[in-house]
Write a protein that holds these residues in place. Structure first.
Motif, short mmCIF file in Angstrom:
data_model
loop_
_atom_site.label_atom_id
_atom_site.label_comp_id
_atom_site.label_asym_id
_atom_site.label_seq_id
_atom_site.Cartn_x
_atom_site.Cartn_y
_atom_site.Cartn_z
N ARG A 21 0.85 -1.13 -0.06
CA ARG A 21 0.12 0.24 -0.04
C ARG A 21 0.87 1.11 -0.07
NH1 ARG A 21 -3.54 -1.62 3.38
NH2 ARG A 21 -2.28 -1.09 5.33
N LYS A 22 1.80 1.36 0.90
CA LYS A 22 2.85 2.48 1.02
C LYS A 22 3.69 2.62 -0.26
CE LYS A 22 5.70 4.94 4.30
NZ LYS A 22 5.98 4.63 5.80
N VAL A 23 4.00 1.59 -0.76
CA VAL A 23 4.94 1.73 -1.95
C VAL A 23 4.31 1.80 -3.45
CG1 VAL A 23 6.48 0.43 -3.62
CG2 VAL A 23 6.78 0.38 -1.12
N ALA A 24 2.80 1.55 -3.60
CA ALA A 24 2.00 1.80 -4.40
C ALA A 24 1.53 3.16 -4.77
CB ALA A 24 0.87 0.91 -4.68
N SER A 25 1.88 3.82 -3.72
CA SER A 25 1.38 5.30 -3.75
C SER A 25 2.55 6.13 -4.34
CB SER A 25 1.21 5.95 -2.31
OG SER A 25 2.38 6.00 -1.53
N VAL A 26 3.66 5.59 -4.64
CA VAL A 26 4.82 6.41 -5.26
C VAL A 26 4.67 6.30 -6.87
CG1 VAL A 26 7.20 6.50 -5.44
CG2 VAL A 26 6.05 5.87 -3.41
N HIS A 33 3.58 -8.73 -9.22
CA HIS A 33 2.72 -9.36 -8.22
C HIS A 33 3.70 -10.32 -7.09
CE1 HIS A 33 -0.69 -9.33 -10.66
NE2 HIS A 33 -0.07 -9.47 -11.53
N ARG A 34 3.33 -10.13 -5.76
CA ARG A 34 4.04 -10.74 -4.85
C ARG A 34 4.17 -12.19 -4.73
NH1 ARG A 34 2.63 -12.20 0.44
NH2 ARG A 34 0.58 -11.54 0.02
N HIS A 35 5.30 -12.58 -4.42
CA HIS A 35 5.31 -14.34 -4.27
C HIS A 35 5.85 -14.44 -3.10
CE1 HIS A 35 5.68 -18.52 -5.25
NE2 HIS A 35 7.07 -18.08 -4.95
N GLU A 36 5.16 -14.94 -2.10
CA GLU A 36 5.78 -15.04 -0.74
C GLU A 36 6.03 -13.52 -0.27
OE1 GLU A 36 8.10 -18.65 -0.72
OE2 GLU A 36 6.49 -19.84 -1.17
N ARG A 37 7.60 -13.79 0.33
CA ARG A 37 7.97 -12.47 0.95
C ARG A 37 8.68 -11.59 -0.16
NH1 ARG A 37 12.19 -14.26 3.93
NH2 ARG A 37 13.03 -12.30 4.34
N PHE A 38 8.43 -11.71 -1.56
CA PHE A 38 9.26 -11.19 -2.59
C PHE A 38 8.34 -10.31 -3.34
CE2 PHE A 38 11.45 -15.11 -1.45
CZ PHE A 38 12.75 -14.51 -1.00
N ILE A 39 8.66 -9.02 -3.71
CA ILE A 39 7.93 -8.20 -4.64
C ILE A 39 8.85 -7.71 -5.61
CG2 ILE A 39 6.37 -6.21 -4.83
CD1 ILE A 39 5.82 -6.60 -1.92
N PRO A 40 8.64 -8.13 -7.05
CA PRO A 40 9.59 -7.38 -7.99
C PRO A 40 9.02 -5.98 -8.22
CG PRO A 40 7.85 -9.03 -9.00
CD PRO A 40 7.65 -8.96 -7.50
N ALA A 41 9.82 -5.09 -8.62
CA ALA A 41 9.54 -3.55 -8.53
C ALA A 41 10.19 -3.20 -10.02
CB ALA A 41 9.38 -2.96 -7.62
N MET A 42 9.84 -1.94 -10.58
CA MET A 42 10.22 -1.21 -11.36
C MET A 42 10.27 0.12 -10.90
SD MET A 42 9.77 -0.46 -15.50
CE MET A 42 8.30 0.63 -15.15
N LEU A 43 11.56 0.77 -11.03
CA LEU A 43 11.57 2.25 -10.60
C LEU A 43 12.28 3.04 -11.82
CD1 LEU A 43 12.18 4.60 -8.46
CD2 LEU A 43 14.32 3.42 -8.20
N GLU A 44 11.23 4.13 -12.29
CA GLU A 44 11.58 5.20 -13.07
C GLU A 44 11.99 6.28 -12.49
OE1 GLU A 44 9.60 4.94 -17.03
OE2 GLU A 44 8.11 3.91 -15.64
#
Length: 87
Positions: A21-26, A33-44
């Motif tokens: 929730r916090k990170v999605a606001s950025v 999609h999260r898999h267990e304790r891991f979330i892939p992300a892209m930063l621009e």
């Protein structure tokens, strides 16, 4: 412009909802999609310094254990323009 592929490791699965929730606001971050304790992300980010600041912020989010950088692409428009002008 700087584009980074990240892998966010959570401290535990209970932290997932709060972190997502916090990170999605950025607007600079896109979450996979999260898999267990891991979330892939892209930063621009607009530049390398801005990318570093967002990386440090992300690593400090409560519930995040580790942030791995798995890919980085940095465009330097000035260098491309100079190369075009010199040909």
């Amino acid at each position: 412009m700087s584009i980074s592929g990240l892998l966010i490791t959570l401290k535990n699965e209970q932290a997932a909802e709060s972190v997502e929730r916090k990170v999605a606001s950025v607007p600079h971050l896109t979450l996979g999609h999260r898999h267990e304790r891991f979330i892939p992300a892209m930063l621009e980010a607009g530049c390398e310094e801005e990318a570093r600041q967002w990386f440090e912020w992300l690593a400090s989010v409560e519930g995040v254990s580790l942030v791995d950088v798995v890919f980085v692409s940095v465009d330097h428009p000035e260098a491309e323009e100079e190369a075009l002008l010199s040909t």
